[in-house]
Write a protein that holds these residues in place. Sequence first.
Motif, PDB file in Angstrom:
ATOM      1  N   PHE A 296       0.821  -1.209   0.000  1.00 49.93           N
ATOM      2  CA  PHE A 296       0.000   0.000   0.000  1.00 49.93           C
ATOM      3  C   PHE A 296       0.858   1.263   0.000  1.00 49.93           C
ATOM      4  O   PHE A 296       1.890   1.346   0.670  1.00 49.93           O
ATOM      5  CB  PHE A 296      -0.881   0.048   1.246  1.00 49.93           C
ATOM      6  CG  PHE A 296      -2.110  -0.816   1.177  1.00 49.93           C
ATOM      7  CD1 PHE A 296      -3.054  -0.625   0.190  1.00 49.93           C
ATOM      8  CD2 PHE A 296      -2.323  -1.809   2.130  1.00 49.93           C
ATOM      9  CE1 PHE A 296      -4.201  -1.411   0.135  1.00 49.93           C
ATOM     10  CE2 PHE A 296      -3.455  -2.593   2.099  1.00 49.93           C
ATOM     11  CZ  PHE A 296      -4.394  -2.394   1.090  1.00 49.93           C
ATOM     12  N   LYS A 297       0.398   2.242  -0.768  1.00 55.42           N
ATOM     13  CA  LYS A 297       0.885   3.617  -0.689  1.00 55.42           C
ATOM     14  C   LYS A 297      -0.296   4.482  -1.120  1.00 55.42           C
ATOM     15  O   LYS A 297      -0.456   4.824  -2.286  1.00 55.42           O
ATOM     16  CB  LYS A 297       2.088   3.840  -1.592  1.00 55.42           C
ATOM     17  CG  LYS A 297       2.638   5.255  -1.561  1.00 55.42           C
ATOM     18  CD  LYS A 297       3.713   5.447  -2.625  1.00 55.42           C
ATOM     19  CE  LYS A 297       4.122   6.902  -2.722  1.00 55.42           C
ATOM     20  NZ  LYS A 297       5.054   7.138  -3.846  1.00 55.42           N
ATOM     21  N   VAL A 298      -1.133   4.820  -0.143  1.00 60.86           N
ATOM     22  CA  VAL A 298      -2.431   5.416  -0.443  1.00 60.86           C
ATOM     23  C   VAL A 298      -2.447   6.882  -0.022  1.00 60.86           C
ATOM     24  O   VAL A 298      -2.141   7.210   1.133  1.00 60.86           O
ATOM     25  CB  VAL A 298      -3.570   4.653   0.277  1.00 60.86           C
ATOM     26  CG1 VAL A 298      -4.918   5.096  -0.267  1.00 60.86           C
ATOM     27  CG2 VAL A 298      -3.402   3.148   0.109  1.00 60.86           C
ATOM     28  N   HIS A 299      -2.811   7.748  -0.970  1.00 64.77           N
ATOM     29  CA  HIS A 299      -2.910   9.186  -0.716  1.00 64.77           C
ATOM     30  C   HIS A 299      -4.357   9.550  -0.403  1.00 64.77           C
ATOM     31  O   HIS A 299      -5.278   9.138  -1.120  1.00 64.77           O
ATOM     32  CB  HIS A 299      -2.468   9.984  -1.945  1.00 64.77           C
ATOM     33  CG  HIS A 299      -1.013   9.857  -2.259  1.00 64.77           C
ATOM     34  ND1 HIS A 299      -0.142  10.914  -2.166  1.00 64.77           N
ATOM     35  CD2 HIS A 299      -0.269   8.804  -2.675  1.00 64.77           C
ATOM     36  CE1 HIS A 299       1.068  10.520  -2.515  1.00 64.77           C
ATOM     37  NE2 HIS A 299       1.014   9.233  -2.833  1.00 64.77           N
ATOM     38  N   TYR A 300      -4.543  10.332   0.649  1.00 63.11           N
ATOM     39  CA  TYR A 300      -5.867  10.834   0.995  1.00 63.11           C
ATOM     40  C   TYR A 300      -5.813  12.339   1.185  1.00 63.11           C
ATOM     41  O   TYR A 300      -4.813  12.896   1.646  1.00 63.11           O
ATOM     42  CB  TYR A 300      -6.386  10.199   2.286  1.00 63.11           C
ATOM     43  CG  TYR A 300      -6.758   8.743   2.162  1.00 63.11           C
ATOM     44  CD1 TYR A 300      -7.951   8.351   1.572  1.00 63.11           C
ATOM     45  CD2 TYR A 300      -5.909   7.747   2.648  1.00 63.11           C
ATOM     46  CE1 TYR A 300      -8.289   7.004   1.459  1.00 63.11           C
ATOM     47  CE2 TYR A 300      -6.238   6.403   2.540  1.00 63.11           C
ATOM     48  CZ  TYR A 300      -7.430   6.042   1.942  1.00 63.11           C
ATOM     49  OH  TYR A 300      -7.764   4.714   1.836  1.00 63.11           O
ATOM     50  N   LYS A 301      -6.923  12.997   0.820  1.00 62.23           N
ATOM     51  CA  LYS A 301      -7.121  14.381   1.202  1.00 62.23           C
ATOM     52  C   LYS A 301      -7.805  14.368   2.564  1.00 62.23           C
ATOM     53  O   LYS A 301      -8.762  13.632   2.776  1.00 62.23           O
ATOM     54  CB  LYS A 301      -7.994  15.103   0.182  1.00 62.23           C
ATOM     55  CG  LYS A 301      -8.190  16.597   0.473  1.00 62.23           C
ATOM     56  CD  LYS A 301      -6.971  17.385   0.097  1.00 62.23           C
ATOM     57  CE  LYS A 301      -6.807  17.489  -1.400  1.00 62.23           C
ATOM     58  NZ  LYS A 301      -5.649  18.299  -1.790  1.00 62.23           N
ATOM     59  N   ALA A 302      -7.298  15.163   3.501  1.00 64.39           N
ATOM     60  CA  ALA A 302      -7.863  15.210   4.854  1.00 64.39           C
ATOM     61  C   ALA A 302      -8.016  16.669   5.259  1.00 64.39           C
ATOM     62  O   ALA A 302      -7.372  17.570   4.705  1.00 64.39           O
ATOM     63  CB  ALA A 302      -6.964  14.465   5.835  1.00 64.39           C
ATOM     64  N   ARG A 303      -8.818  16.912   6.249  1.00 64.26           N
ATOM     65  CA  ARG A 303      -9.104  18.295   6.652  1.00 64.26           C
ATOM     66  C   ARG A 303      -9.380  18.386   8.150  1.00 64.26           C
ATOM     67  O   ARG A 303      -9.707  17.400   8.815  1.00 64.26           O
ATOM     68  CB  ARG A 303     -10.317  18.834   5.898  1.00 64.26           C
ATOM     69  CG  ARG A 303     -11.590  18.046   6.176  1.00 64.26           C
ATOM     70  CD  ARG A 303     -12.826  18.662   5.571  1.00 64.26           C
ATOM     71  NE  ARG A 303     -13.981  17.772   5.706  1.00 64.26           N
ATOM     72  CZ  ARG A 303     -14.716  17.669   6.807  1.00 64.26           C
ATOM     73  NH1 ARG A 303     -14.403  18.400   7.876  1.00 64.26           N
ATOM     74  NH2 ARG A 303     -15.746  16.843   6.860  1.00 64.26           N
ATOM     75  N   ASP A 304      -9.225  19.616   8.652  1.00 66.69           N
ATOM     76  CA  ASP A 304      -9.782  19.984   9.949  1.00 66.69           C
ATOM     77  C   ASP A 304     -10.445  21.343   9.751  1.00 66.69           C
ATOM     78  O   ASP A 304     -10.664  21.774   8.617  1.00 66.69           O
ATOM     79  CB  ASP A 304      -8.715  19.989  11.060  1.00 66.69           C
ATOM     80  CG  ASP A 304      -7.655  21.056  10.877  1.00 66.69           C
ATOM     81  OD1 ASP A 304      -7.788  21.886   9.949  1.00 66.69           O
ATOM     82  OD2 ASP A 304      -6.685  21.060  11.653  1.00 66.69           O
ATOM     83  N   SER A 305     -10.766  22.026  10.818  1.00 67.70           N
ATOM     84  CA  SER A 305     -11.499  23.290  10.700  1.00 67.70           C
ATOM     85  C   SER A 305     -10.649  24.431  10.165  1.00 67.70           C
ATOM     86  O   SER A 305     -11.180  25.490   9.818  1.00 67.70           O
ATOM     87  CB  SER A 305     -12.065  23.683  12.070  1.00 67.70           C
ATOM     88  OG  SER A 305     -11.014  23.857  13.013  1.00 67.70           O
ATOM     89  N   THR A 306      -9.315  24.224  10.078  1.00 63.87           N
ATOM     90  CA  THR A 306      -8.430  25.318   9.645  1.00 63.87           C
ATOM     91  C   THR A 306      -7.888  25.142   8.238  1.00 63.87           C
ATOM     92  O   THR A 306      -7.320  26.075   7.679  1.00 63.87           O
ATOM     93  CB  THR A 306      -7.235  25.446  10.606  1.00 63.87           C
ATOM     94  OG1 THR A 306      -6.386  24.298  10.474  1.00 63.87           O
ATOM     95  CG2 THR A 306      -7.687  25.581  12.055  1.00 63.87           C
ATOM     96  N   GLY A 307      -8.031  23.969   7.635  1.00 65.77           N
ATOM     97  CA  GLY A 307      -7.497  23.776   6.303  1.00 65.77           C
ATOM     98  C   GLY A 307      -7.486  22.319   5.881  1.00 65.77           C
ATOM     99  O   GLY A 307      -8.007  21.444   6.581  1.00 65.77           O
ATOM    100  N   LYS A 308      -6.884  22.081   4.720  1.00 65.94           N
ATOM    101  CA  LYS A 308      -6.800  20.742   4.157  1.00 65.94           C
ATOM    102  C   LYS A 308      -5.348  20.389   3.864  1.00 65.94           C
ATOM    103  O   LYS A 308      -4.508  21.257   3.680  1.00 65.94           O
ATOM    104  CB  LYS A 308      -7.616  20.650   2.869  1.00 65.94           C
ATOM    105  CG  LYS A 308      -9.106  20.890   3.038  1.00 65.94           C
ATOM    106  CD  LYS A 308      -9.827  20.744   1.714  1.00 65.94           C
ATOM    107  CE  LYS A 308     -11.318  21.000   1.875  1.00 65.94           C
ATOM    108  NZ  LYS A 308     -12.046  20.853   0.574  1.00 65.94           N
ATOM    109  N   CYS A 309      -5.064  19.108   3.802  1.00 69.18           N
ATOM    110  CA  CYS A 309      -3.724  18.645   3.468  1.00 69.18           C
ATOM    111  C   CYS A 309      -3.803  17.272   2.832  1.00 69.18           C
ATOM    112  O   CYS A 309      -4.847  16.608   2.887  1.00 69.18           O
ATOM    113  CB  CYS A 309      -2.829  18.611   4.710  1.00 69.18           C
ATOM    114  SG  CYS A 309      -3.361  17.440   5.977  1.00 69.18           S
ATOM    115  N   SER A 310      -2.711  16.856   2.233  1.00 74.54           N
ATOM    116  CA  SER A 310      -2.625  15.526   1.643  1.00 74.54           C
ATOM    117  C   SER A 310      -1.712  14.665   2.503  1.00 74.54           C
ATOM    118  O   SER A 310      -0.621  15.096   2.894  1.00 74.54           O
ATOM    119  CB  SER A 310      -2.070  15.611   0.219  1.00 74.54           C
ATOM    120  OG  SER A 310      -1.934  14.312  -0.327  1.00 74.54           O
ATOM    121  N   ILE A 311      -2.145  13.455   2.820  1.00 73.99           N
ATOM    122  CA  ILE A 311      -1.365  12.553   3.658  1.00 73.99           C
ATOM    123  C   ILE A 311      -1.227  11.204   2.970  1.00 73.99           C
ATOM    124  O   ILE A 311      -2.046  10.832   2.117  1.00 73.99           O
ATOM    125  CB  ILE A 311      -1.999  12.373   5.052  1.00 73.99           C
ATOM    126  CG1 ILE A 311      -3.423  11.820   4.939  1.00 73.99           C
ATOM    127  CG2 ILE A 311      -1.999  13.695   5.807  1.00 73.99           C
ATOM    128  CD1 ILE A 311      -4.096  11.548   6.279  1.00 73.99           C
TER     129      ILE A 311
END
Length: 480
Positions: A296-311
């Motif tokens: 596995f090498k899985v990219h997800y877009k994630a967020r909190d109340s202040t912004g988004k990032c890719s992990i």
Amino acid sequence: MLLVDEQESRIEAFTTQKSLIRRIIEELREGVVYHFENFEVLLNKDEYKVTDCKYKLSFHCSTSIEESDLSIPFDAFNFVTIKDVAEFNANNEDLIDVIGFLQSFGDLKDHKKEGGSTRKLSFTIADENERSVNVVVFGQCANEIFRAKGEDLQPPIVVLLRFARINRGKGFGHLTNQFEGTKVVFNPDLPETKKLLDSLEDNPVASQSLSQVSSCVIATATNESLLSFPCRINVAQIMNFTEPCEVVTKLVIEKLETAYGWNYDGCPCDKKPFYVNGKLKCSACNTEVKMTEPKFKVHYKARDSTGKCSIIFFNRLASQLLNCVATDLKDQMIKMGKPMGFPKELSDCIGKEVLVKLKIKDFNIGHPNSSMGVSQFSDDMHIIEKFTYSEYQENPPTLTEASPVESSASKSSPKIVLVEAEEDDDLTDSQIVTPEDTNAKRRKLSKTISQAVDDGGLSEMLTPTFSSTKLLKTIKEEVC
């Protein structure tokens, strides 16, 4: 040199004069008591201190060194509990001592570094509640420890780790060696050893587990360690860091990023192999790879109340998150006639709230839109509900100032697997959305550590005040 007096106080001593260095090496012996006169007392500004004493002794040609018959204890320890190291509560700047049971012991391996290679040895030690810390040592220290263990030791084996350094970057484990100064003693003749062995009498489960030493070394960490990790921040604050570090944040997984694929062909150990002289090699196993398998090498877009990032979730952590293995999903897609397709199982975690520890590397700092690797995570809602953000600090967590911890009682807690995110030279760019003033904040935070020290009024402490002549002083007998 490390000196200890009759009150078990410790202080460092050194010399830079060649003639005295030869004399010390040839004449001074560990465990012997000596009387010293005529030396300088200096502030200890070493990056890694053996003790928390703010001074050190400088010997020169006129320093008098004589043997003494005074009785002084040979050992003076700076013990820090495994619990405090495992839960990141130990922020000691000086070198520490740790004692525990040997839980696993790996093989000597070659470790590539700039300008060549060295030897690397990994092992784990645990307390009576099976809370463990990972230890990784390099160079001659690794060779000596590997030879010292031998084959005749019978578990449970007690390990004393002396003069270890807390690994701030945590890329190689909780603890590591300080050049050749770090020592390991197996089954030391100490009261602490007896206390540890006696503790197993009231804990039959731990007694059975610690009565065998595994050859597979896997770094472990408790779920609760995410709650006490020094740097717990939101997405917007991640952009403020100017040095490599690790942070913990709370995110909601928003969507699967399909532009970057979801798997790679890896060695059974999970590392991505590479070709050398026409043969596929694994840098971790240091062997030729006969057959690869999907990882596995899985990219997800994630967020909190202040912004988004890719992990990025790499193989072992992705397997935990998705509750499946990459090999099965790849076989499934091949049978469906879609070998390059994306299995629907990869989207099962969409909408899930997780605590993640992210590794911010030099590449991420130079490329603010790049994806960040996940090195630990938890989706346990009981843990997530307890999560609080730490007081925000401009410097990376490796520079956090805190008082050294004292000994504390151990307590058992659930464990999850913690693995180092795979090194990846082709990290992909994914958008990170943060407030508009983020770049301005980053520029504001670009001042150096030395400037921060001056701003804090600490620079005045760096120059000792002595008389116009060199300080000559006689102190009580010391043992080296």
